[in-house]
Structures are given as structure tokens and as C-alpha cells.
Design a protein around this motif. Sequence first.
Motif, mmCIF file in Angstrom:
data_model
loop_
_atom_site.group_PDB
_atom_site.id
_atom_site.type_symbol
_atom_site.label_atom_id
_atom_site.label_comp_id
_atom_site.label_asym_id
_atom_site.label_seq_id
_atom_site.Cartn_x
_atom_site.Cartn_y
_atom_site.Cartn_z
ATOM 1 N N LYS A 177 0.840 -1.208 0.000
ATOM 2 C CA LYS A 177 0.000 0.000 0.000
ATOM 3 C C LYS A 177 0.865 1.244 0.000
ATOM 4 O O LYS A 177 0.623 2.186 -0.786
ATOM 5 C CB LYS A 177 -0.911 -0.025 1.229
ATOM 6 C CG LYS A 177 -1.665 1.272 1.482
ATOM 7 C CD LYS A 177 -2.478 1.180 2.772
ATOM 8 C CE LYS A 177 -3.155 2.501 3.112
ATOM 9 N NZ LYS A 177 -3.978 2.410 4.344
ATOM 10 N N GLU A 178 1.870 1.272 0.850
ATOM 11 C CA GLU A 178 2.714 2.455 0.981
ATOM 12 C C GLU A 178 3.448 2.768 -0.323
ATOM 13 O O GLU A 178 3.509 3.927 -0.758
ATOM 14 C CB GLU A 178 3.732 2.264 2.111
ATOM 15 C CG GLU A 178 3.125 2.229 3.502
ATOM 16 C CD GLU A 178 2.353 0.939 3.799
ATOM 17 O OE1 GLU A 178 2.609 -0.092 3.105
ATOM 18 O OE2 GLU A 178 1.496 0.956 4.694
ATOM 19 N N LYS A 179 3.977 1.738 -0.955
ATOM 20 C CA LYS A 179 4.717 1.963 -2.201
ATOM 21 C C LYS A 179 3.784 2.428 -3.316
ATOM 22 O O LYS A 179 4.131 3.326 -4.104
ATOM 23 C CB LYS A 179 5.445 0.677 -2.622
ATOM 24 C CG LYS A 179 6.338 0.875 -3.847
ATOM 25 C CD LYS A 179 7.237 -0.317 -4.090
ATOM 26 C CE LYS A 179 8.182 -0.058 -5.259
ATOM 27 N NZ LYS A 179 9.113 -1.185 -5.490
ATOM 28 N N ASP A 217 2.848 6.031 -2.700
ATOM 29 C CA ASP A 217 4.018 6.902 -2.929
ATOM 30 C C ASP A 217 4.217 7.139 -4.427
ATOM 31 O O ASP A 217 4.460 8.278 -4.862
ATOM 32 C CB ASP A 217 5.274 6.265 -2.334
ATOM 33 C CG ASP A 217 5.378 6.455 -0.816
ATOM 34 O OD1 ASP A 217 4.588 7.258 -0.271
ATOM 35 O OD2 ASP A 217 6.234 5.789 -0.193
#
Length: 417
Positions: free
Chosen positions: A354-356, A359
Amino acid sequence: MSVIDTKGVYDIIRKTLGIINERIMQHGEITGYILYKMLEYERQYTDQELMDYLMLGMLHDIGLYKEENVKNVADFETDNLWPHSIYGFLFIKYFSPIGDKAEVILYHHLDYNKYGLVQSNYQHILECLSLADRMETFLHMREEKKEYNYFNLYRDTKFSGAALDLFWKAEEKYGITAKLVDGSFREEIAQLLDKHITSEQYKRAFLEMLVYTIDFRSEHTVVHTLATMNFAKQIGRLMRLGSKDLSNLYYGALLHDLGKIAIPLNILESTGRLSDEEMKVMKAHVRITEMILEGIVDEEVLWIAARHHEKLDGTGYHKGLSEKDLTLPQQIIAVADILSALYGKRSYKEAFSKEKILDIMQSDADNNKINKEAVEKLAGNYDSIIRSFEKEKDDTIGLYLQIKEQFEVLIEKFKDL
């Protein structure tokens, strides 16, 4: 207002399947026409039933599209009968609006003198389809393989004599073979489709079915399309698109990767970084999608599908358009397509976190590549968006597994027939 008419659905199916294999498509189209004229002669069927059977005939060999290098249907069908019949039956049963009639496809290669070994609710249609299929196959069979007394020799053994008699009656009344020879049968089909009104659900179901044909080339691409549809729909709602725009967005997302049907499998399923030349071929799928849909679907649907790789700063493809040229639905599908590509596990990468994902997409938004508001809506609702898609994906994968399991069972059951 409908974004596509019945003839448009037929034309998209015909163009897309023709890209996979032109000969199989032509075989199905002619077989469907022969079947339609035989049943029309009997005057016992509604217009909708005749439409269903025309489509059934056109798609009766859809299982053959999975096979590589089928150049002559007549040669192939003499040696490989059950696998494509069974797969075609399951495909039409689960993925089309005429699934209740799919058993006709299952048995269409069964010899007439073996009909007593199976039960069918559509035996007369089966007899007519089998005869129509044999007629078309015979016409295109290589001369050295033809038995010129075939239809006398195998009457009521390989095929129904009553169906043959019906064909000759229809031939006398309608001039079927003459229309096949001069190609005017296609104009007749077009006129039939032009005047026949079907429900939006019926048309949408056939287009959804068409997306699953990409599975013949790449299961990853089918899942990607389903994800893009789901993500685009959810983001569109969060951005408060009107019902017309949401409908256009749905159809544009549904059809946006049809062009991948023409991309070589070694590129579509490459496990490594594509070369510049390979990437050029891959990018061609957008133009092919546009060629398939142009002049058939509502123009806004066409541009949503064909502009999903355009960027707001003009660095996208295939036309290098910029923000001023792109409507909001066109910008939303670009976001949904990227999200699907990043989230999905592909032949060349694992699924990103999710974070990648967020981003990467935030960076694209900050650099004026994609719509910033759409990315903000995605970031604020990411977990619920993903949950919704995962539920839909589980249902789809369940269908795939069901088809594969039933395929093995039916192969074993029918191998000695």
C-alpha cells in the motif's frame, strides 16, 4: 441513451475474435447464419430466441480460440473434438447471457446415433447446429479430404436426416449458399441486428464475456481489466461523477485493453523488462483497441478506452494528449489503470505494498502526470477500495476454478463417446 447498439456488440465480438483467429471467427459466423436461417424457416421462435441462436452459432467453437495455430478448422475438428467443445460449453455457460443454452455447444460434435446416450433440453437446436457446423466445415475442407457423398452416406448416423431436410427447405426459400458465396449474408445479419432491440443487460453481458476471451492469451490481463473497472467505478463515485459519466467510465474500462488480444504472448507475459522494440509493440494495444471500437461505441466511451495511457503533461501515448484534451472520466481511468498495474501480481513483478503504491501515485500526481484529486480520493479510501475489489476478484477466481474443475470431470466423462 445506450452507448452501444446490438449490432455494435456483434461487430466488436467479430472484430476481436477475428484478431485472435480469423478462420475460426468466419467458421462461427457462417455456422450461426446457417442455423439462424434453418430456425427462421420453421417460424416457431421469437426474435430474441433467433438472436440467441445466431450468437450461439457464432460462438459455438469459442473453445478453439485457446488452441495455437489453428489454420484450418476442418482439419482440426476431425481430430480434436471434446476439449474445445467442453471448454466452449463452460465458457458460454458461465460468462455469457445465453448460458442456459450452452449444452448445445457441449454436444455439437456428438454423432447423431449417439444422442440417446445424453440428455438435452435443446435436441432440435443441437441437431440443427451440428448440421450447420458440418455444412460449413465441408464447404471449406481440403479437396483431398472431402467425401462427396458424405451427406447421403452418413444421414441419421453422423447427423440428423430431419435437420438436413430442413436445411434444404431453407436453402430453397432463402438461397443460403448463394448468400454465403457472395458475402451478402453479412448484410442480412447487419439488418437483423439493426432492427432488433435487446436489453442493456444482454449487451453488457456479451461485452463482459468478451473481456474473458483475453484469458485465452493472458489470465493476468483479465484480472487487470476487472481491477481497472472496479477501481475506476469506485473513484468515479468518490469524485461524484453523474450517472452518464459513470456509465461511460464503466464501458470504457471494460473495453480499454481489448487490443491486448493482438499482442504476442511472449511480450504480454514477459518476465523481464521489455526492450524498446517490445515496448513499442506493447504500446500498440491502445491503437488496436481504438480500431476495434471506432465507429461502434459512443465516442466518449471510445476515448475513455483509448486514452488510458495519456498523461496530463503530454508525455503519455498513443497521441501525447495533455490535461486540456482529457475529460475527467478519461483522467480517472488513467489513475485506475495505474493502480491496477501496481496492485496486481504480474509475470514480471510481485504485488506492491500500500505504501509503495500510494508513494508512486502521489509522485505522479505531484509531477502533473495524473489527476491529483483522484489520487487524494484513492489515498483517503484505499482500504475500502481494495476490499471491494478483492471480493469481486474472489468471485471471478472462483469461476475460473469451477471451470477448470468441471473441465477435467467432463473430459473424463466424455472421452469414450
